[in-house]
Structures are given as C-alpha cells and as structure tokens.
Enzyme design. Structure first.
Site, short mmCIF file in Angstrom:
data_model
loop_
_atom_site.label_atom_id
_atom_site.label_comp_id
_atom_site.label_asym_id
_atom_site.label_seq_id
_atom_site.Cartn_x
_atom_site.Cartn_y
_atom_site.Cartn_z
N GLY A 96 -6.42 -10.59 14.27
CA GLY A 96 -7.69 -10.34 13.60
C GLY A 96 -8.79 -11.34 13.90
O GLY A 96 -9.86 -11.26 13.30
N HIS A 103 -12.14 -21.38 12.82
CA HIS A 103 -12.56 -21.38 11.42
C HIS A 103 -11.36 -21.20 10.52
O HIS A 103 -10.44 -20.44 10.82
CB HIS A 103 -13.61 -20.29 11.15
CG HIS A 103 -13.23 -18.94 11.66
ND1 HIS A 103 -13.33 -18.59 12.99
CD2 HIS A 103 -12.75 -17.85 11.01
CE1 HIS A 103 -12.92 -17.34 13.15
NE2 HIS A 103 -12.55 -16.87 11.97
P1 5GP Z 1 -11.93 -13.79 11.97
O1 5GP Z 1 -11.86 -12.29 11.91
O2 5GP Z 1 -12.42 -14.26 13.33
O3 5GP Z 1 -10.71 -14.53 11.50
O4 5GP Z 1 -13.04 -14.20 10.91
C1 5GP Z 1 -14.39 -14.02 11.14
C2 5GP Z 1 -15.04 -13.91 9.80
O5 5GP Z 1 -16.44 -14.10 9.98
C3 5GP Z 1 -14.86 -12.54 9.13
O6 5GP Z 1 -14.20 -12.71 7.88
C4 5GP Z 1 -16.29 -12.01 8.99
O7 5GP Z 1 -16.50 -11.32 7.79
C5 5GP Z 1 -17.12 -13.27 9.09
N1 5GP Z 1 -18.44 -13.07 9.65
C6 5GP Z 1 -18.76 -12.33 10.75
N2 5GP Z 1 -20.07 -12.41 11.01
C7 5GP Z 1 -20.60 -13.21 10.05
C8 5GP Z 1 -21.93 -13.67 9.78
O8 5GP Z 1 -22.90 -13.37 10.48
N3 5GP Z 1 -22.08 -14.50 8.71
C9 5GP Z 1 -21.03 -14.86 7.92
N4 5GP Z 1 -21.30 -15.66 6.89
N5 5GP Z 1 -19.76 -14.46 8.15
C10 5GP Z 1 -19.56 -13.64 9.19
#
Ligand code: 5GP
Ligand code: ZN
Length: 117
Positions: A96, A103
């Site tokens: 995911g 992060h």
């Molecule tokens: P991953 O899926 O890579 O583990 O987490 C990425 C996270 O970034 C997701 O939970 C998504 O909702 C968040 N996200 C994506 N784009 C943005 C954005 O422009 N601003 C913020 N604050 N969160 C974001």
C-alpha cells in the site's frame, strides 16, 4: 532539508508548496494530518531528509527513523490515545505504499484490529 526531491509530494509539503495541517515539528521531522484519515487520529510523520522508503534507508538513516517513531509517541501522548495506537510503515506498492518519501502513519483513537488487512 537535505536532498530535496522536486517531484516528491512530501518534499513539496515540507517546502510549503502544498498545504498540510501541521501537527508537530522538530529539527529532523515534520508531522501532519493525513488527507484521508483512517482513524480519529491519523498523522503522518516524515523525516525532513528525502528517503524513498524503508527499503531504501541506509545505516545513517537509523536515527531519523527512530526520531519519526519518537515523534509519533509524543503526538500520541499529547492526544491522549495511549490506550492503544499503531505506527505503520507501508513498504512497497504491495503493502500500500503510494508516496515514496518514508513516512510513519500514527493511527489511534479507535480500537485497532489485528492482523491488519
Ligand atoms: P502510503 O499509502 O504511502 O503508506 O501513505 C500515503 C498517505 O498519504 C495516505 O494515507 C494518503 O491519504 C496520504 N496523502 C496522500 N496525498 C496527501 C496530501 O496531499 N496531503 C496529505 N496530508 N496526505 C496525503
Ligand atoms: Zn521527498
């Protein structure tokens, strides 16, 4: 910030080019509200240095990764969610990961099932 990456969404947030709701900041890490929260508390904690993900992290990044987790514990304390919260690193698209700037997700404020999906 070192090694800024102009194409990286979270580097752009760190530079203030894209707005985000800041939650916490120190010299090395920055934390902000996830745009699509999956729990009452859903905060993303990122190192100010661009690291693509855990797979790409090197020994020199160990302290930064630890500091992201310590920031999560500080935010959890401030938010009174210490009854139970989760820190998550999604590593690779199959798990995911959609943003390739390391992060830590901090999720809490509701009961959290195990195993995660
Ligand atoms: P991953 O899926 O890579 O583990 O987490 C990425 C996270 O970034 C997701 O939970 C998504 O909702 C968040 N996200 C994506 N784009 C943005 C954005 O422009 N601003 C913020 N604050 N969160 C974001
Ligand atoms: Zn980045």
């Amino acid at each position: 910030m070192t090694e800024p990456n102009s194409d990286c969404l979270f580097c752009r947030i760190l530079r203030g080019e894209i707005p985000a709701k800041k939650v916490y900041e120190n010299e090395h890490v920055f934390a902000f509200e996830d745009i699509d929260p999956q729990a009452p508390t859903h905060v993303l904690i990122v190192p100010k240095k661009h690291i693509a993900g855990l797979k790409e992290a090197e020994a020199d990044d160990a302290e930064l990764i630890g500091l992201c987790h310590l920031a999560a514990s500080e935010i959890a304390r401030q938010r009174n969610i210490e009854k139970g919260y989760r820190t998550v690193l999604n590593v690779g698209p199959g798990a995911g990961q959609s943003v390739f700037h390391l992060h830590v997700h901090l999720l809490g404020g509701r009961s959290l099932g195990w195993p995660p999906g």
